[in-house]
Design a protein around this motif. Sequence first.
Motif, short mmCIF file in Angstrom:
data_model
loop_
_atom_site.label_atom_id
_atom_site.label_comp_id
_atom_site.label_asym_id
_atom_site.label_seq_id
_atom_site.Cartn_x
_atom_site.Cartn_y
_atom_site.Cartn_z
N ASP A 24 0.81 -1.22 0.00
CA ASP A 24 0.00 0.00 0.00
C ASP A 24 0.84 1.27 0.00
OD1 ASP A 24 -2.08 -1.71 0.09
OD2 ASP A 24 -2.73 -1.25 2.11
N ARG A 25 1.86 1.31 0.83
CA ARG A 25 2.61 2.55 1.00
C ARG A 25 3.56 2.83 -0.17
NH1 ARG A 25 6.51 0.46 5.94
NH2 ARG A 25 8.08 -0.59 4.66
N ASP A 26 3.64 1.92 -1.12
CA ASP A 26 4.52 2.12 -2.27
C ASP A 26 3.86 2.90 -3.41
OD1 ASP A 26 6.62 0.93 -1.04
OD2 ASP A 26 6.46 -0.99 -2.07
N HIS A 27 2.63 3.36 -3.21
CA HIS A 27 1.99 4.25 -4.21
C HIS A 27 2.85 5.48 -4.44
CE1 HIS A 27 -1.38 1.82 -3.53
NE2 HIS A 27 -2.23 2.66 -3.00
N ILE A 28 2.77 6.01 -5.64
CA ILE A 28 3.36 7.33 -5.90
C ILE A 28 2.23 8.25 -6.36
CG2 ILE A 28 4.92 8.70 -7.33
CD1 ILE A 28 6.76 6.29 -7.47
N PRO A 29 1.86 9.25 -5.57
CA PRO A 29 0.81 10.17 -6.00
C PRO A 29 1.34 11.18 -7.01
CG PRO A 29 1.62 10.80 -3.84
CD PRO A 29 2.34 9.54 -4.21
N VAL A 30 0.56 11.45 -8.04
CA VAL A 30 0.89 12.48 -9.02
C VAL A 30 -0.20 13.54 -8.93
CG1 VAL A 30 1.26 13.02 -11.45
CG2 VAL A 30 2.10 10.85 -10.51
N LYS A 31 0.21 14.80 -8.71
CA LYS A 31 -0.74 15.87 -8.45
C LYS A 31 -0.54 17.04 -9.42
CE LYS A 31 -0.85 14.70 -3.52
NZ LYS A 31 -0.71 15.21 -2.14
N THR A 32 -1.54 17.91 -9.47
CA THR A 32 -1.45 19.12 -10.27
C THR A 32 -0.60 20.16 -9.54
OG1 THR A 32 -3.36 20.21 -9.26
CG2 THR A 32 -3.80 18.70 -11.11
N ASP A 33 -0.37 21.29 -10.20
CA ASP A 33 0.37 22.39 -9.56
C ASP A 33 -0.37 22.93 -8.34
OD1 ASP A 33 2.25 22.16 -11.52
OD2 ASP A 33 1.42 23.77 -12.77
N GLN A 34 -1.71 22.70 -8.30
CA GLN A 34 -2.51 23.16 -7.17
C GLN A 34 -2.63 22.08 -6.09
OE1 GLN A 34 -3.68 23.67 -10.51
NE2 GLN A 34 -2.64 25.65 -10.32
N ASN A 35 -1.79 21.04 -6.19
CA ASN A 35 -1.74 19.96 -5.20
C ASN A 35 -3.00 19.11 -5.17
OD1 ASN A 35 -0.02 18.64 -3.31
ND2 ASN A 35 -1.23 19.48 -1.61
N VAL A 36 -3.68 19.03 -6.30
CA VAL A 36 -4.87 18.19 -6.43
C VAL A 36 -4.45 16.84 -6.99
CG1 VAL A 36 -7.11 17.92 -7.57
CG2 VAL A 36 -6.37 20.18 -6.79
N LEU A 37 -4.87 15.75 -6.34
CA LEU A 37 -4.50 14.41 -6.77
C LEU A 37 -5.10 14.09 -8.14
CD1 LEU A 37 -3.22 11.60 -6.16
CD2 LEU A 37 -5.46 10.96 -5.19
N LEU A 38 -4.26 13.65 -9.05
CA LEU A 38 -4.72 13.16 -10.35
C LEU A 38 -4.82 11.64 -10.33
CD1 LEU A 38 -2.51 15.41 -12.64
CD2 LEU A 38 -5.00 15.51 -12.44
N TYR A 39 -3.73 11.01 -9.96
CA TYR A 39 -3.71 9.54 -9.95
C TYR A 39 -2.55 9.05 -9.11
CZ TYR A 39 -0.69 10.90 -13.91
OH TYR A 39 0.25 11.51 -14.71
N TYR A 40 -2.57 7.75 -8.86
CA TYR A 40 -1.44 7.07 -8.24
C TYR A 40 -0.74 6.21 -9.29
CZ TYR A 40 -3.41 7.96 -3.56
OH TYR A 40 -3.89 8.54 -2.42
N LEU A 41 0.56 6.08 -9.15
CA LEU A 41 1.26 5.02 -9.84
C LEU A 41 1.34 3.85 -8.87
CD1 LEU A 41 4.21 6.89 -11.63
CD2 LEU A 41 2.04 6.13 -12.61
#
Length: 288
Positions: free
Chosen positions: A241-258
Motif C-alpha cells: 500500500d505505501r509504495d503508491h506514488i501520487p501524481v498531483k497538479t500544480d494546485q496539489n490536487v490528486l490526479l492519480y497514483y502510480l
Amino acid sequence: MAEERCVIRVTKKMPQRDPLGNDGLVVRDSGDWVKEKLYYLERYLDIFSVGMKQKWRGHLYYVDLFAGPGKCRIRGTGEEIDGSPLIALKFNFAKYFFFESDAASSHALTKRVKGTAPEKDVKIVHGNCNETIGEAGLPQSGLGLAFIDPTGVSPLAFGTIRRLAWGRKMDLIINFHEGMGIRMNIHQHARTSGGALDSFVGSARWRERLKSAPASVDQICSEITGEFQENLRGLDYNVVDRDHIPVKTDQNVLLYYLIFASKDERGNDFWRKVKVIDAYGQRKLPLA
C-alpha cells in the motif's frame, strides 16, 4: 417600409484535430505533470533492465498497453518530450509490444519507432488492448514489464490485466485514476452497477461496503483502491500500500497514483529505489 429579413448564418463546427509535433506527426496533448509519471517509468526501466539483464539475457520484454503517438506536447509551454514507448526504446529489451487504438497515433508511433530505433524488435498492435491482448503473441516465458497508462477508468478492464499477467513473470506499473477518474465521478459510478468502474477494478465489493456503512468520498476512494490491490494480489502479485506514488497538479490536487506490482520481492526493492529521489530531485526518507 422595406421588409426586414433576418439571415442566420450557421457555422459548421470543425472536428477538433490532435496537435501536430515538430515532425508533422500527431502528439499527445499533456499537462506538465506527465513529466513526473515518465520520470518514475524511466527510472524503473533503467534499474530493471540493468538489474535483470544477466539472469534474463535475451528474454526481457516491455509492454505498453496505451502507447500513444510516442511524443507529448506540454500544454501551455509547447515543449515536446518523448512518451513512454520512445523512453522504453532507450533500454535493452529483447522485444517491445506497443498497443494503440487511435489510428493517427498508431501511425505516428510507427513512424517514430522506425526513425528512432529501426534495429529494435517492436510489434505495434493497432486496436483496443482489451480486445487485442490475446492476439499480440506475448511471450509465455521470459520476464516482462508492462506500463499500463489509460486516460481514465473506461479504457481499461481488469480482465485485461488478468490475461496479461496469467502464467507470466511480469512487473506492472499502473496509472490508477483515483483523482480524476474516480473521485470526481464517484456519485455517477455509484449509480451504475456493472459499469466502467467495476470493470476497471475487477469487482464491486466496494458497493456492498458502501451500502452497509455509508462513508465519505475519501473513505470510498480508499476502499476502491484497496479492492483493486486485493484483486492484483489474487493474481499472485506483491502489492504494498505505501509504495503508491501520487501524481498531483500544480494546485496539489490528486490526479492519480502510480501503483507498482511484482510477483517477486526484488521488483518491489527496485521500485523503492526509484522512489528514493523524486521527480524534482528531492531525496525522500525511507519509511520505517
